[in-house]
Each structure stands twice: as C-alpha cells, then as structure tokens.
Write an enzyme that holds these catalytic residues in place. Sequence first.
Site, mmCIF file in Angstrom:
data_model
loop_
_atom_site.group_PDB
_atom_site.id
_atom_site.type_symbol
_atom_site.label_atom_id
_atom_site.label_comp_id
_atom_site.label_asym_id
_atom_site.label_seq_id
_atom_site.Cartn_x
_atom_site.Cartn_y
_atom_site.Cartn_z
ATOM 1 N N GLY A 20 15.978 -91.862 65.378
ATOM 2 C CA GLY A 20 16.868 -90.887 66.008
ATOM 3 C C GLY A 20 16.094 -89.754 66.657
ATOM 4 O O GLY A 20 14.940 -89.509 66.319
ATOM 5 N N ALA A 23 16.346 -83.167 65.646
ATOM 6 C CA ALA A 23 17.553 -82.361 65.374
ATOM 7 C C ALA A 23 18.782 -83.220 65.091
ATOM 8 O O ALA A 23 19.894 -82.824 65.372
ATOM 9 C CB ALA A 23 17.849 -81.377 66.504
ATOM 10 N N ARG A 24 18.570 -84.415 64.553
ATOM 11 C CA ARG A 24 19.716 -85.244 64.149
ATOM 12 C C ARG A 24 19.825 -85.323 62.627
ATOM 13 O O ARG A 24 20.464 -86.235 62.082
ATOM 14 C CB ARG A 24 19.579 -86.659 64.733
ATOM 15 N N LYS A 26 17.540 -86.097 60.393
ATOM 16 C CA LYS A 26 16.837 -87.202 59.734
ATOM 17 C C LYS A 26 16.103 -86.746 58.471
ATOM 18 O O LYS A 26 16.157 -87.422 57.449
ATOM 19 C CB LYS A 26 15.834 -87.858 60.695
ATOM 20 N N ASN A 141 21.559 -77.856 63.961
ATOM 21 C CA ASN A 141 20.276 -78.397 63.505
ATOM 22 C C ASN A 141 19.110 -77.730 64.203
ATOM 23 O O ASN A 141 18.058 -77.501 63.607
ATOM 24 C CB ASN A 141 20.223 -79.917 63.741
ATOM 25 N N ARG A 229 28.794 -72.831 31.877
ATOM 26 C CA ARG A 229 29.083 -73.437 30.588
ATOM 27 C C ARG A 229 30.409 -72.857 30.096
ATOM 28 O O ARG A 229 30.860 -71.832 30.590
ATOM 29 C CB ARG A 229 27.966 -73.109 29.605
ATOM 30 N N HIS A 230 31.015 -73.502 29.121
ATOM 31 C CA HIS A 230 32.200 -72.921 28.481
ATOM 32 C C HIS A 230 31.788 -71.610 27.807
ATOM 33 O O HIS A 230 30.599 -71.372 27.568
ATOM 34 C CB HIS A 230 32.728 -73.906 27.440
ATOM 35 N N ASN A 236 29.175 -72.833 18.321
ATOM 36 C CA ASN A 236 27.977 -72.118 18.782
ATOM 37 C C ASN A 236 27.608 -71.030 17.766
ATOM 38 O O ASN A 236 26.434 -70.842 17.438
ATOM 39 C CB ASN A 236 28.213 -71.439 20.137
ATOM 40 N N ARG A 282 37.017 -76.479 24.549
ATOM 41 C CA ARG A 282 36.320 -75.240 24.917
ATOM 42 C C ARG A 282 36.197 -75.033 26.422
ATOM 43 O O ARG A 282 36.159 -73.892 26.881
ATOM 44 C CB ARG A 282 34.973 -75.138 24.205
ATOM 45 N N GLU A 302 30.439 -83.235 26.839
ATOM 46 C CA GLU A 302 29.058 -82.991 26.389
ATOM 47 C C GLU A 302 28.373 -84.278 25.923
ATOM 48 O O GLU A 302 29.036 -85.232 25.491
ATOM 49 C CB GLU A 302 29.071 -81.947 25.256
ATOM 50 N N PHE A 324 14.574 -86.282 14.578
ATOM 51 C CA PHE A 324 14.349 -84.925 15.060
ATOM 52 C C PHE A 324 13.030 -84.858 15.833
ATOM 53 O O PHE A 324 12.941 -84.284 16.915
ATOM 54 C CB PHE A 324 14.308 -83.959 13.869
ATOM 55 N N LYS A 325 12.023 -85.517 15.277
ATOM 56 C CA LYS A 325 10.702 -85.518 15.884
ATOM 57 C C LYS A 325 10.702 -86.322 17.193
ATOM 58 O O LYS A 325 10.182 -85.882 18.222
ATOM 59 C CB LYS A 325 9.706 -86.143 14.897
ATOM 60 N N HIS A 367 29.226 -78.388 29.856
ATOM 61 C CA HIS A 367 28.437 -78.159 28.638
ATOM 62 C C HIS A 367 26.942 -78.142 28.969
ATOM 63 O O HIS A 367 26.527 -78.615 30.019
ATOM 64 C CB HIS A 367 28.744 -79.276 27.645
#
Length: 453
Positions: A20, A23-24, A26, A141, A229-230, A236, A282, A302, A324-325, A367
């Site tokens: 093209g 200024a189109r 792209k 553009n 966020r809520h 929380n 929430r 969430e 957890f690790k 969330h």
Amino acid sequence: MPVYTVSHVQNIRICVIMVGLPARGKSFISQKIVRYLSWLSIKAKCFNVGNYRRQAASHPTADFFDSQNEDGLKIREEAATAAVNDMMKWFNSEDGVVAILDATNTTRQRRDWLLRLCRENSIEPMFLESWCNDEKIIMKNIVDVKTTSPDYEGLDPDTAASDFMKRIDKYQEIYEPLTIEQDGDLTFVKLINVSDQVIINRIETYLESRIVYYVMNLHIRPRCIYLSRHGESMYNLEGKIGGDADLSERGFKYAQKLPELVKQAAGDQVDNLTVWTSTLIRTQQTAQFLQQDKLQWKALDELDAGACDGLTYEEIEKQFPQDFKERDENKYEYRYRGGESYRDVVIRLEPIIMELERQENILIITHQAVLRCIYAYFMNVPQEESPWMSIPLHTLIKLEPRAYQTIVQRIKADIPAVSTYKEKGTSQLGESHASGNSSKNLITGAPIDKKDG
Ligand SMILES: *[C@@H]1O[C@H](CO)[C@@H](O)[C@H](O)[C@H]1NC(C)=O
Ligand SMILES: *[C@@H]1O[C@H](CO)[C@@H](O)[C@H](O)[C@H]1NC(C)=O
Ligand SMILES: CC(=O)N[C@H]1CO[C@H](CO)[C@@H](O)[C@@H]1O
C-alpha cells in the site's frame, strides 16, 4: 506451552507482506498484529524496511523516492534485502511463527520476488493491502506521520506534510494494487477504507484466518478505554483471594465516587460510554451508581484460584507450600489446582479484546488479574512482567489508543484501601518501597515503535 499448538505441530510459518501507499496505516496495522499475536504467545515480529533504509539515508526528501533516482533505488533495495535477510534469520534461529514485512511493495515485480523467497523457505506468504481513497483518513494519517516520523524530525510541519505528499505521489506513479483478476492465485487480504470493504482471497491456514478476523475488527475512530478494579471488598480486608464477597465500607465509598471520577476522565463523552462488569457481586456493587448502559461478562470474572479460593496467601503457603513456590517461580503459567493460570485467563479474554477493538468508549470494572491481562494487551507488557504489575484499588485508569502508542492516565479516588499486592517470595501483602519498580509498567508501559515505510 503455546496457545495455538496447531501452528507449531504443523510447523506453519507465515510472512505477512504489507502492501500500500504511504499513509495508509500499514505500520499501525503491523504493530497491532504483532501485539495481538504476542499477547496470545504466538511468536511474531515486525520488520520495517523504512527503519533499515533510515540507517543509510536518515532525512531523505521526496526526490529520493522517485523511481528514476538510482542512488535512492539502490539504498532502498539494500534496505529491503537487509530486512528480508534478518527476517529469514529470525524464522530459522528463533523459531519465529509470524513475520510482518512492513514496506510499500507497490509493484508486482517486487511482490513476485518476495513470493519466490518465501516459497523457497517454506514460508506461507500472505499479502495484506491497505487501500484507501478516503481523503479524510489519508490526511489524518499524514498528520500522524509528519508529527511522529524520524524522517521529519525537527522540520516545520507544513514543509514535512508537503514533502510527504510528494513522496506519496512518487509511489503512486508505479503503484499496482492487488486485483482478483491478476493476483487471484495469491493469498491476500485487501482492506478498503480501513474496513468498509474487505476482500479475502485464498486464505488457507487457521492462523491466517485469525489474522484476517482480527484486522477486520480494527477501527481508527478516536475513543478511550477506562479500567478500574472493583472497590475494596470484605475479602480484601481479610487478605483472602477469590470468593464472591460484598464491598467493604470504603469500597462502597469508591462506588459512590466513581461517577464523578468517570466524569472527570471522560469529559463531554461521559454519557457516551458503556460499562462492562464481571458477574461477581463486587463489580456489580462498584458499578451501581453509574447511569450508563451496563453489560455483564462471565469472561471478566477473576482468575479462578481453585483449591485456594477463599484462603489468604499465608494459608496457601502453609497448606500448599509446593504450589506457593511454583506460582512465584512462574506466575504466568502456574495453574491453581482445579483453577486457572494467567495464560488461561488470556485465552478466555480473547473475545473481550476482539469486542473492545470493535467498540468505542468502554469502562471495564473487573478484577486484579483480569485487569493486568487487558492492560498488558494495550501496553505491550511482556508475559514475565504482566502478572507482577501493580494495579492499586480505588484508581481509575484511562487508556487512549493513538496510532503509535497508548496514552495512560491514572486518576486516584483518594479513598484509602488495603494493598492486595503480593511481591515474589513472600506471603505478606503490600508494596515495599525498597524494590520500588513494581509499578513501573503502569506509568510507562512499552511504547510501540515509531515508524513509517
Ligand atoms: C472509500 O471512501 C471514499 C471517500 O469517502 C468513497 O468515495 C469510496 O466510495 C469508498 N470506497 C469504498 C469501497 O467504500
Ligand atoms: C461517542 O463516542 C465516539 C467515539 O469517541 C464518537 O465517535 C462519537 O461521535 C461520540 N458521540 C457523541 C454523541 O458524542
Ligand atoms: C516500491 C517499493 O518500495 N517496494 C518495496 C517492496 O518490498 C520489497 C522487499 O521488501 C522492496 O524491495 C521494495 O523496495
């Protein structure tokens, strides 16, 4: 594990060849495709021939682009070759899946050359032409290009604009648009006036059809996206994750304040927006005082913490120490037992992103994890970082997508709330000021490359 394993199993590699006049849009389209695919974990990269050319000729005038200018032609040819070489290297040594060759490729001869190269290297070529004769779009553009292109750095805007229009004329002289009659055997997509009309020819693979579907949904009308966020919830306050709790007293105050914040951020467009929430209590409660149209999305719920739903991080560390690790080590991939990972959330958010691209002003109340994923899409935040971004409670984020970057503004409600941010390696909540970089992305994001072909 990549989302669309299909493309890897079949070892499909695609080169999207932009076609093209200047200024189109792209480069805009190229950047969007790369951002979208990367967000879905499909390895994608843009090769902008203009950036290569600039290394040899940094501030060329329109004459440089004349098809009779031999020096100019030689430099441009070398730039194209360098871009294509780097692209092939990337496919082969970095297992690239989708490359975008961002150049003008206005003649059939040029396109044949690229076609041959792709076929010799078992890469599927897909042409994407942006054709436009809507003066309003083109002028917009041009304004973008002359104010952002390194080619016109330090030049007075009117001189830049008139030179740029001359440059377009030079290309126009040799431009051969794609047509069904002459290019009917090629895989191509032709966008007319952005997406007023779309011609699709010989799309063969699933991944190609995904790209086509995505570009068909893009628009360039100005608009803003607001994220929140809520308000602070009862969970929380107790440091628990998941659940479907009510707002706390302070969370309720945030809900009351939200219409005012939205008005402040949206100005005269305040009535011209739609509110999206999740299906959880929430977010509904947070949206209750907003007068605008509302829509609930299950996909905005969430991240599902599965077996850990309703626990605090300390309890998770005690009851599921290994999990957890593992989560801290790779938060993006870690999937809660019976629940979800960040990757899972990204996949379920895809229809939301697609609809967001189609829509105009939207306020999303959702969330922490979901907001991180949406934010990462607009701001190009890499996967290793997105799950660790700090997105505080009681803050409205305004995103204003522009051609080459997204402008971010944060509006704080000035209503205190607990921090729900957990750093790596601890079960305690809150941001330590020592590390100090956790909210870095929120402020800067990753700007999209400035451009032009
Ligand atoms: C593109 O826009 C121009 C200007 O508005 C219009 O004249 C032309 O018909 C449009 N073309 C298509 C295919 O929509
Ligand atoms: C509503 O917002 C859209 C996107 O910003 C804009 O195009 C349209 O003109 C607006 N409508 C009104 C009535 O302001
Ligand atoms: C007219 C024009 O600029 N065509 C370009 C299309 O792309 C090829 C390969 O990138 C270049 O060689 C051409 O300069």
